[in-house]
Scaffold this active site. Structure first.
Site, short mmCIF file in Angstrom:
data_model
loop_
_atom_site.label_atom_id
_atom_site.label_comp_id
_atom_site.label_asym_id
_atom_site.label_seq_id
_atom_site.Cartn_x
_atom_site.Cartn_y
_atom_site.Cartn_z
N ASP A 40 6.98 -35.27 1.80
CA ASP A 40 7.60 -36.15 0.99
C ASP A 40 6.90 -36.94 -0.07
O ASP A 40 5.58 -36.87 -0.25
CB ASP A 40 7.90 -37.34 1.98
CG ASP A 40 9.19 -38.30 1.70
OD1 ASP A 40 10.10 -38.16 2.54
OD2 ASP A 40 9.06 -39.03 0.70
N ILE A 41 7.72 -37.23 -1.22
CA ILE A 41 7.14 -37.59 -2.24
C ILE A 41 6.31 -39.08 -2.21
O ILE A 41 5.10 -39.22 -2.68
CB ILE A 41 8.07 -37.87 -3.53
CG1 ILE A 41 7.47 -38.13 -4.87
CG2 ILE A 41 9.20 -39.09 -3.00
CD1 ILE A 41 8.49 -38.17 -6.00
N ASP A 78 5.99 -33.66 -4.58
CA ASP A 78 7.40 -33.76 -5.07
C ASP A 78 7.85 -32.49 -5.24
O ASP A 78 7.58 -31.47 -5.72
CB ASP A 78 7.15 -34.44 -6.65
CG ASP A 78 8.26 -34.89 -7.30
OD1 ASP A 78 9.42 -34.26 -6.72
OD2 ASP A 78 8.17 -35.37 -8.32
N VAL A 79 9.35 -32.48 -4.41
CA VAL A 79 10.09 -31.37 -4.47
C VAL A 79 10.51 -30.67 -5.95
O VAL A 79 10.90 -29.51 -6.17
CB VAL A 79 11.58 -31.22 -3.66
CG1 VAL A 79 10.97 -31.46 -2.02
CG2 VAL A 79 12.13 -32.26 -4.02
N SER A 158 26.18 -32.36 1.61
CA SER A 158 26.92 -33.75 1.72
C SER A 158 28.41 -33.35 1.93
O SER A 158 28.73 -32.05 1.42
CB SER A 158 26.57 -34.80 0.69
OG SER A 158 27.60 -35.80 0.36
N TYR A 176 25.18 -36.67 -8.31
CA TYR A 176 25.08 -36.49 -6.75
C TYR A 176 26.09 -35.28 -6.16
O TYR A 176 25.93 -34.50 -5.58
CB TYR A 176 25.52 -37.62 -5.90
CG TYR A 176 25.04 -37.58 -4.61
CD1 TYR A 176 24.04 -37.81 -4.09
CD2 TYR A 176 26.11 -37.41 -3.56
CE1 TYR A 176 23.50 -37.65 -2.69
CE2 TYR A 176 25.85 -37.36 -2.18
CZ TYR A 176 24.52 -37.65 -1.70
OH TYR A 176 24.26 -37.38 -0.52
N LYS A 180 25.12 -31.56 -5.00
CA LYS A 180 25.52 -31.05 -3.77
C LYS A 180 26.43 -30.04 -3.56
O LYS A 180 26.40 -29.09 -2.74
CB LYS A 180 26.25 -32.41 -2.92
CG LYS A 180 25.13 -33.28 -2.68
CD LYS A 180 23.68 -33.10 -2.02
CE LYS A 180 22.90 -34.32 -1.35
NZ LYS A 180 21.63 -33.73 -0.55
N VAL A 209 25.60 -41.54 6.36
CA VAL A 209 24.51 -41.88 7.55
C VAL A 209 23.76 -43.05 7.09
O VAL A 209 23.44 -43.20 5.82
CB VAL A 209 23.56 -40.72 7.77
CG1 VAL A 209 22.65 -40.92 8.77
CG2 VAL A 209 24.33 -39.49 8.07
N THR A 211 20.99 -44.36 6.34
CA THR A 211 19.68 -44.41 5.74
C THR A 211 19.46 -45.63 4.77
O THR A 211 20.31 -46.18 4.42
CB THR A 211 19.44 -43.21 5.72
OG1 THR A 211 19.98 -42.73 4.71
CG2 THR A 211 19.33 -42.08 6.85
#
Length: 275
Positions: A40-41, A78-79, A158, A176, A180, A209, A211
């Site tokens: 994770d970043i 960082d991805v 998504s 976004y 996706k 979801v 989150t």
């Protein structure tokens, strides 16, 4: 213990694992015996209007994996940066070996009531959600091919990767949806290359979801400004899904249950995309 240890001896590389869906995936795969590399970043991205996961969140993932008896290594990275992915893969290889399972889960959604910089929001979203997925798969797939023992890659997309609802012309919303959809393109492009090596690659398409990505004030402002485009509108009488619902789909694809499943876009969306 039989079903509980269905992933014994396997290694899972999970991005965006500090909290939310990523943490759920890490815990559930560990519960079934997989050893986990959690990436994770743990830093903020300026265009994101909610707080991203922190190092403390990542440590909580470590604690929850260990609570179910799992082994885990947590790495901050960082991805968007191939060097960070390469370093995490090397940590994984040193500790556990080449990953058998990849869950490319890291993602952002920068939609907000009033967007100050559409271009930056678009670019950041594409870089994390699409380029980050490519970086992750590109770093690990050749290792799976070289090892010659197959594998399973799951890309978290998504419902916006299957339709175009929610577009309001903003950089974040467009980025976004485009990112996706692009994840599906990565999957379909690589499926034929990977299949002869018994490496499966699929996408999962969750509806909303609750989150941190969704449950914040700026997203509520966006919904208020876009009452039609922002309608969650599930067909089943549930407002949102739980992270465990997505994790169970991941399990289906990475366990023996999904051994002949590849090239699939799997909605887990309470009927959202079918409406």
């Amino acid at each position: 213990m039989g079903q509980e240890q269905s992933l014994a001896g396997k290694v899972a590389f999970i991005t965006g694992a500090a909290r939310g869906q990523g943490r759920s995936h890490a815990v559930e795969l560990a519960r079934r015996g997989a050893r986990i590399l959690a990436l994770d970043i743990c830093e903020q991205i300026e265009t994101v209007p909610y707080g991203l996961g922190t190092s403390a969140d990542l440590e909580q993932t470590v604690a929850e994996v260990r609570e179910v008896g799992g082994e885990i290594i947590a790495v901050q990275g960082d991805v968007r940066e191939p060097a960070d992915i390469a370093a995490a893969v090397e940590r994984c290889r040193e500790a556990f070996g080449v990953p058998d399972i990849v869950v490319a889960n890291a993602g952002i959604n920068s939609q907000r009531g009033e967007e100050p910089d559409p271009h930056s929001a678009f670019v950041d979203t594409i870089m994390v959600n699409l380029v980050g997925v490519w970086n992750t798969v590109h770093a690990i797939a050749p290792l799976l091919i070289e090892r010659g023992e197959g594998g399973s890659i799951v890309l978290i997309s998504s419902t916006q990767g299957l339709n175009g609802r929610g577009g309001d012309g903003s950089g974040a919303a467009t980025g976004y949806t485009a990112s996706k959809h692009g994840v599906v393109g990565i999957m379909r492009s690589l499926m034929g290359w990977l299949a002869p090596h018994s490496i499966r690659i699929n996408t999962i398409h969750p509806a909303g979801v609750p989150t941190a990505m969704v449950a914040h004030e700026e997203m509520m402002n966006w919904f208020a400004n876009n009452p039609e485009g922002g309608n969650m509108g599930n067909a089943l009488p549930v407002p949102m899904l739980d992270p465990i619902d997505i994790s169970r789909a991941v399990l289906y694809l990475v366990e023996d249950s999904g051994r002949h499943v590849t090239g699939v876009t799997l909605p887990v969306d309470a009927g959202f995309t079918a409406k």
